[in-house]
Design a protein around this motif. Structure first.
Motif, mmCIF file in Angstrom:
data_model
loop_
_atom_site.group_PDB
_atom_site.id
_atom_site.type_symbol
_atom_site.label_atom_id
_atom_site.label_comp_id
_atom_site.label_asym_id
_atom_site.label_seq_id
_atom_site.Cartn_x
_atom_site.Cartn_y
_atom_site.Cartn_z
ATOM 1 N N ASN A 132 1.138 -1.009 0.047
ATOM 2 C CA ASN A 132 -0.169 0.020 -0.269
ATOM 3 C C ASN A 132 0.893 1.240 -0.109
ATOM 4 N N GLY A 133 1.880 1.420 -0.508
ATOM 5 C CA GLY A 133 2.906 2.625 -0.799
ATOM 6 C C GLY A 133 4.240 1.985 -1.030
ATOM 7 N N GLU A 134 4.816 3.044 -1.347
ATOM 8 C CA GLU A 134 6.084 3.229 -1.880
ATOM 9 C C GLU A 134 7.324 4.513 -1.293
ATOM 10 N N PHE A 135 8.191 3.134 -1.067
ATOM 11 C CA PHE A 135 9.683 3.767 -0.578
ATOM 12 C C PHE A 135 10.649 4.231 -1.726
ATOM 13 N N LYS A 136 10.993 5.053 -1.663
ATOM 14 C CA LYS A 136 12.045 5.136 -2.469
ATOM 15 C C LYS A 136 13.201 6.413 -2.297
ATOM 16 N N ALA A 137 13.938 6.789 -3.172
ATOM 17 C CA ALA A 137 15.086 7.767 -2.868
ATOM 18 C C ALA A 137 13.966 8.912 -3.350
ATOM 19 N N ASP A 193 10.940 16.169 -5.390
ATOM 20 C CA ASP A 193 9.290 15.697 -3.686
ATOM 21 C C ASP A 193 10.469 17.286 -2.481
ATOM 22 N N ALA A 194 10.820 17.972 -2.506
ATOM 23 C CA ALA A 194 11.699 19.012 -2.376
ATOM 24 C C ALA A 194 10.539 19.278 -1.364
ATOM 25 N N SER A 195 9.634 20.592 -2.298
ATOM 26 C CA SER A 195 8.120 21.343 -1.560
ATOM 27 C C SER A 195 7.550 20.489 -0.638
ATOM 28 N N LYS A 196 6.681 18.979 -1.154
ATOM 29 C CA LYS A 196 6.293 18.693 -0.299
ATOM 30 C C LYS A 196 7.043 17.999 0.252
ATOM 31 N N ILE A 197 7.908 17.878 0.807
ATOM 32 C CA ILE A 197 8.865 17.176 2.151
ATOM 33 C C ILE A 197 9.010 18.431 2.603
ATOM 34 N N THR A 198 8.807 19.640 2.275
ATOM 35 C CA THR A 198 9.204 20.467 2.711
ATOM 36 C C THR A 198 7.618 21.157 4.083
ATOM 37 N N PHE A 225 8.285 8.260 1.865
ATOM 38 C CA PHE A 225 7.607 6.988 1.752
ATOM 39 C C PHE A 225 6.231 7.190 1.124
ATOM 40 N N THR A 226 5.173 7.179 0.180
ATOM 41 C CA THR A 226 3.920 7.877 -0.438
ATOM 42 C C THR A 226 3.361 6.642 -0.837
ATOM 43 N N LYS A 227 1.571 7.389 -0.423
ATOM 44 C CA LYS A 227 0.292 5.899 -1.274
ATOM 45 C C LYS A 227 -0.233 7.236 -2.337
ATOM 46 N N GLY A 228 0.047 6.957 -3.471
ATOM 47 C CA GLY A 228 -0.619 7.360 -4.393
ATOM 48 C C GLY A 228 0.263 8.431 -4.699
ATOM 49 N N ASN A 229 -0.317 10.333 -4.337
ATOM 50 C CA ASN A 229 0.108 11.076 -4.579
ATOM 51 C C ASN A 229 0.545 12.050 -2.868
ATOM 52 N N ILE A 230 0.246 10.964 -1.627
ATOM 53 C CA ILE A 230 0.046 12.034 -0.868
ATOM 54 C C ILE A 230 1.298 10.968 0.339
ATOM 55 N N LEU A 231 2.258 12.089 1.385
ATOM 56 C CA LEU A 231 3.791 12.098 1.284
ATOM 57 C C LEU A 231 3.379 11.379 2.726
ATOM 58 N N GLY A 246 17.174 8.955 10.248
ATOM 59 C CA GLY A 246 15.799 9.027 11.144
ATOM 60 C C GLY A 246 14.258 9.159 10.654
ATOM 61 N N MET A 247 13.079 9.253 10.508
ATOM 62 C CA MET A 247 11.915 9.557 10.144
ATOM 63 C C MET A 247 11.057 10.662 10.665
ATOM 64 N N PHE A 248 10.142 11.047 9.431
ATOM 65 C CA PHE A 248 9.004 11.946 10.235
ATOM 66 C C PHE A 248 8.127 11.196 8.832
ATOM 67 N N THR A 249 6.676 10.881 9.822
ATOM 68 C CA THR A 249 5.768 10.273 9.458
ATOM 69 C C THR A 249 4.418 11.932 9.990
ATOM 70 N N ASN A 250 3.992 11.923 8.527
ATOM 71 C CA ASN A 250 2.999 12.458 8.061
ATOM 72 C C ASN A 250 1.872 12.787 9.505
ATOM 73 N N GLU A 251 2.035 14.319 10.458
ATOM 74 C CA GLU A 251 1.455 14.248 11.033
ATOM 75 C C GLU A 251 -0.651 13.313 10.563
ATOM 76 N N GLN A 252 -1.026 14.171 9.673
ATOM 77 C CA GLN A 252 -2.766 13.923 9.457
ATOM 78 C C GLN A 252 -2.668 12.047 9.472
ATOM 79 N N TYR A 253 -1.544 11.019 9.027
ATOM 80 C CA TYR A 253 -1.473 9.655 9.534
ATOM 81 C C TYR A 253 -0.701 9.468 10.028
ATOM 82 N N ARG A 254 -0.550 9.723 11.167
ATOM 83 C CA ARG A 254 0.375 9.294 12.431
ATOM 84 C C ARG A 254 -1.004 8.072 13.731
#
Length: 101
Positions: free
Chosen positions: A31-36, A41-46, A68-74, A93-101
């Motif tokens: 249910n997602g894609e992990f990639k470099a 991606d920079a603006s979405k990451i920020t 790590f994305t699912k569709g167009n959701i980071l 380290g890692m950061f999880t999108n607060e809306q999906y924690r």
């Protein structure tokens, strides 16, 4: 020596060693894609991670950031910081999108 002087010991980090196992090429996540991360991606990451990491564009260029994305959701990012003191070591380290924690 810590026991002799009654010092409290707390873990600060875990250390791992690359076991040189070949990384599978098939999709690892159903249910997602992990990639470099790539420059686009920079603006979405920020936007999602705010100030969690600095120098986003430079870190992407150095292949230190992963998405790590699912569709167009980071959903989150991973980061690798190579040690400046010990050759072959890195912090992760890692950061999880607060809306999906």
């Amino acid at each position: 020596m810590a026991l002799d002087h009654d010092y409290k010991i707390e873990k600060q980090a875990y250390f791992f060693q690359d076991n040189k196992v070949k990384i599978p090429t098939e999709k690892l996540y159903k249910n997602g894609e992990f990639k470099a991360a790539v420059p686009n991606d920079a603006s979405k990451i920020t936007e999602v991670c705010q100030d969690f990491i600095d120098k986003v564009e430079k870190r992407i260029e150095n292949r230190e950031v992963f998405t790590f994305t699912k569709g167009n959701i980071l959903l989150g990012i991973g980061i690798v910081e190579r040690s400046k003191l010990l050759n072959g070591y890195a912090s992760i380290g890692m950061f999880t999108n607060e809306q999906y924690r």
